[in-house]
Design an enzyme around this catalytic site. Sequence first.
Site, PDB file in Angstrom:
ATOM      1  CG  ASP A  39      -0.284  -0.101   2.510  1.00  0.00           C
ATOM      2  OD1 ASP A  39       0.946  -0.288   2.520  1.00  0.00           O
ATOM      3  OD2 ASP A  39      -0.959   0.023   3.546  1.00  0.00           O
ATOM      4  CG  HIS A 243      21.246   6.042 -18.694  1.00  0.00           C
ATOM      5  ND1 HIS A 243      20.224   5.861 -19.588  1.00  0.00           N
ATOM      6  CD2 HIS A 243      21.743   7.279 -18.957  1.00  0.00           C
ATOM      7  CE1 HIS A 243      20.121   6.943 -20.359  1.00  0.00           C
ATOM      8  NE2 HIS A 243      21.025   7.807 -19.997  1.00  0.00           N
ATOM      9  CG  ASP A 260      23.452  12.866 -16.171  1.00  0.00           C
ATOM     10  OD1 ASP A 260      22.597  13.747 -15.933  1.00  0.00           O
ATOM     11  OD2 ASP A 260      23.525  12.282 -17.271  1.00  0.00           O
ATOM     12  CG  ASP A 271      19.963  16.037 -18.330  1.00  0.00           C
ATOM     13  OD1 ASP A 271      20.768  15.525 -17.534  1.00  0.00           O
ATOM     14  OD2 ASP A 271      19.671  15.536 -19.436  1.00  0.00           O
ATOM     15  CG  HIS A 350      26.153   9.688 -25.242  1.00  0.00           C
ATOM     16  ND1 HIS A 350      26.221  11.062 -25.391  1.00  0.00           N
ATOM     17  CD2 HIS A 350      27.037   9.388 -24.251  1.00  0.00           C
ATOM     18  CE1 HIS A 350      27.086  11.556 -24.524  1.00  0.00           C
ATOM     19  NE2 HIS A 350      27.617  10.561 -23.829  1.00  0.00           N
ATOM     20  CG  HIS A 354      18.313  14.765 -24.347  1.00  0.00           C
ATOM     21  ND1 HIS A 354      17.592  15.459 -23.412  1.00  0.00           N
ATOM     22  CD2 HIS A 354      19.408  14.289 -23.689  1.00  0.00           C
ATOM     23  CE1 HIS A 354      18.207  15.378 -22.232  1.00  0.00           C
ATOM     24  NE2 HIS A 354      19.325  14.694 -22.370  1.00  0.00           N
ATOM     25  CG  HIS A 361      15.803  11.606 -22.568  1.00  0.00           C
ATOM     26  ND1 HIS A 361      16.099  10.293 -22.335  1.00  0.00           N
ATOM     27  CD2 HIS A 361      16.902  12.295 -22.163  1.00  0.00           C
ATOM     28  CE1 HIS A 361      17.315  10.198 -21.806  1.00  0.00           C
ATOM     29  NE2 HIS A 361      17.820  11.394 -21.699  1.00  0.00           N
ATOM     30  CD  GLU A 384      23.339  14.513 -22.588  1.00  0.00           C
ATOM     31  OE1 GLU A 384      23.793  13.661 -21.800  1.00  0.00           O
ATOM     32  OE2 GLU A 384      22.126  14.754 -22.709  1.00  0.00           O
ATOM     33  CE1 TYR A 388      30.524   8.885 -20.442  1.00  0.00           C
ATOM     34  CE2 TYR A 388      30.331   8.823 -22.851  1.00  0.00           C
ATOM     35  CZ  TYR A 388      29.961   9.362 -21.626  1.00  0.00           C
ATOM     36  OH  TYR A 388      29.050  10.382 -21.589  1.00  0.00           O
ATOM     37  NE  ARG A 406      26.431  12.194 -19.308  1.00  0.00           N
ATOM     38  CZ  ARG A 406      26.560  10.965 -18.812  1.00  0.00           C
ATOM     39  NH1 ARG A 406      27.368  10.096 -19.387  1.00  0.00           N
ATOM     40  NH2 ARG A 406      25.893  10.596 -17.738  1.00  0.00           N
ATOM     41  CD  GLU A 408      23.111  16.301 -19.599  1.00  0.00           C
ATOM     42  OE1 GLU A 408      23.372  15.548 -18.647  1.00  0.00           O
ATOM     43  OE2 GLU A 408      22.164  16.114 -20.391  1.00  0.00           O
TER      44      GLU A 408
HETATM   45  N1  GLY Z   1      20.364  12.135 -17.655  1.00  0.00           N
HETATM   46  C1  GLY Z   1      20.107  11.519 -18.873  1.00  0.00           C
HETATM   47  C2  GLY Z   1      20.699  12.259 -19.962  1.00  0.00           C
HETATM   48  O1  GLY Z   1      21.610  13.023 -19.758  1.00  0.00           O
HETATM   49  O2  GLY Z   1      20.284  12.152 -21.074  1.00  0.00           O
HETATM   50 MN    MN Z   2      20.854  14.679 -20.923  1.00  0.00          MN
HETATM   51 MN    MN Z   3      22.045  14.028 -17.996  1.00  0.00          MN
END
Ligand code: GLY
Ligand code: MN
Ligand code: MN
Length: 440
Positions: A39, A243, A260, A271, A350, A354, A361, A384, A388, A406, A408
């Site tokens: 619950d 991720h 991140d 983000d 990547h 985005h 996203h 971003e 890696y 990274r 971003e």
């Molecule tokens: N935090 C997910 C991305 O940077 O796309």
């Molecule tokens: Mn992002």
């Molecule tokens: Mn991110």
Amino acid sequence: MIHIPKAEYTRRRKALMAQMEPNSIAILPAAAVAIRNRDVEHVYRQDSDFQYLSGFPEPEAVIVLMPGRPHGEYVLFCRERNAERELWDGLRAGTEGAIRDFGADDAFPITDIHDILPGLIEGRDRVYSAMGSNAEFDRHLMEWINIIRSKAHLGAQPPNEFVALDHLLHDMRLYKSAAEVKVMREAARISCAAHVRAMQASRAGLREFSLEAELDYEFRKGGAKMPAYGSIVAAGRNSCILHYQQNDALLKDGDLVLIDAGCEIDCYASDITRTWPVNGKFSPEQQAIYEVVLAAQEAAFAEIAPNKHWNQAHEATVQVITAGLVRLGLLQGDVDELIAGEAYKPFYMHRAGHWLGMDVHDVGEYKVGGEWRVLEVGMTLTVEPGIYISPDNQSVAKKWRGIGVRIEDDVVVTKQGCDILTGGVPKTVADIEALMAAAR
Ligand code: GLY
Ligand code: MN
Ligand code: MN
């Protein structure tokens, strides 16, 4: 608290209805409450489309828009007031509140929807809904349609066109208003403070979750209800997991930590990623990789402006990263040939960013008519790039392995180019080291 003003929700509904075909109806359900276990419920988060059109924060609600309807174009079905339930779970707007505080022309109890909604649909040619994203709602919609069909012998006219609402609505959501950018700036400001706090707290011997706690403290203190997505706090080799969610490993002297994370304000995301040395001082290899990623991000910013297309920023990052990897001896060969052969992908797998908005996203097409979308004022996106180097990559010298970086930031497209919303957290090697040294 900075939030989207009421008048903006009215403006959005009118703008959507102006694009709907004559004699049509749009129907959108609120997000359901998600059960965590037995619950215990997950923290409630309204559906982004529903929120965008109503600002109504409760579950068990349905928006109905009927352009041109003389008795009111905007009908909201919602929970009724209930003293017993409100004692346990909190206040409800009720149907009166839906009209008084949320601008509905008319409101009905959600428990009456099966009796009332078929009558509102009946006679309209076309139904707009988010088909396929909510199986239970889709089933109800067909039940309502079948109720109308069952009355065809009495002259009832079921609609004969069902249209996905997403295209119209998500295109609207892609262009941020001044009020939206203001809210996103606030989310960004709080998230910057969170990253600064985590940098200052960084010490060998702590765990990843220790830094996550610093983030959460700033998010909540700033008024954010929750992070916009699961925070990634990835130390050492974990920084190479894009991720990463475990957030429980030790922070070790000599390692980097990649964070991140961003909070959400009034259902708008931020983000941010920053990467820094746990002990406050970059090693030569860490700094070399970091400088390439930072240069790639700078190159991307220069490609974000009205009339530039979506992919130009990504292409700029690929160019800088590939050239950087060659210069450092991590790739061998001609830069253009390496790019053509996608040799950078084991290190940079990547995209450069985005759309960003109510969803981290965010919605909105990246291509239009098969071509990359051209950027316009008010679009918001992340930038971003990253490198890696897998701990298991046998083709590079050992000293590079396990480094993941990274960087971003969030930007809004302006007339002149782009405006960085997340400039409040240090980014150069010198600035990061200075901030961390001052906190020791
Ligand atoms: N935090 C997910 C991305 O940077 O796309
Ligand atoms: Mn992002
Ligand atoms: Mn991110």
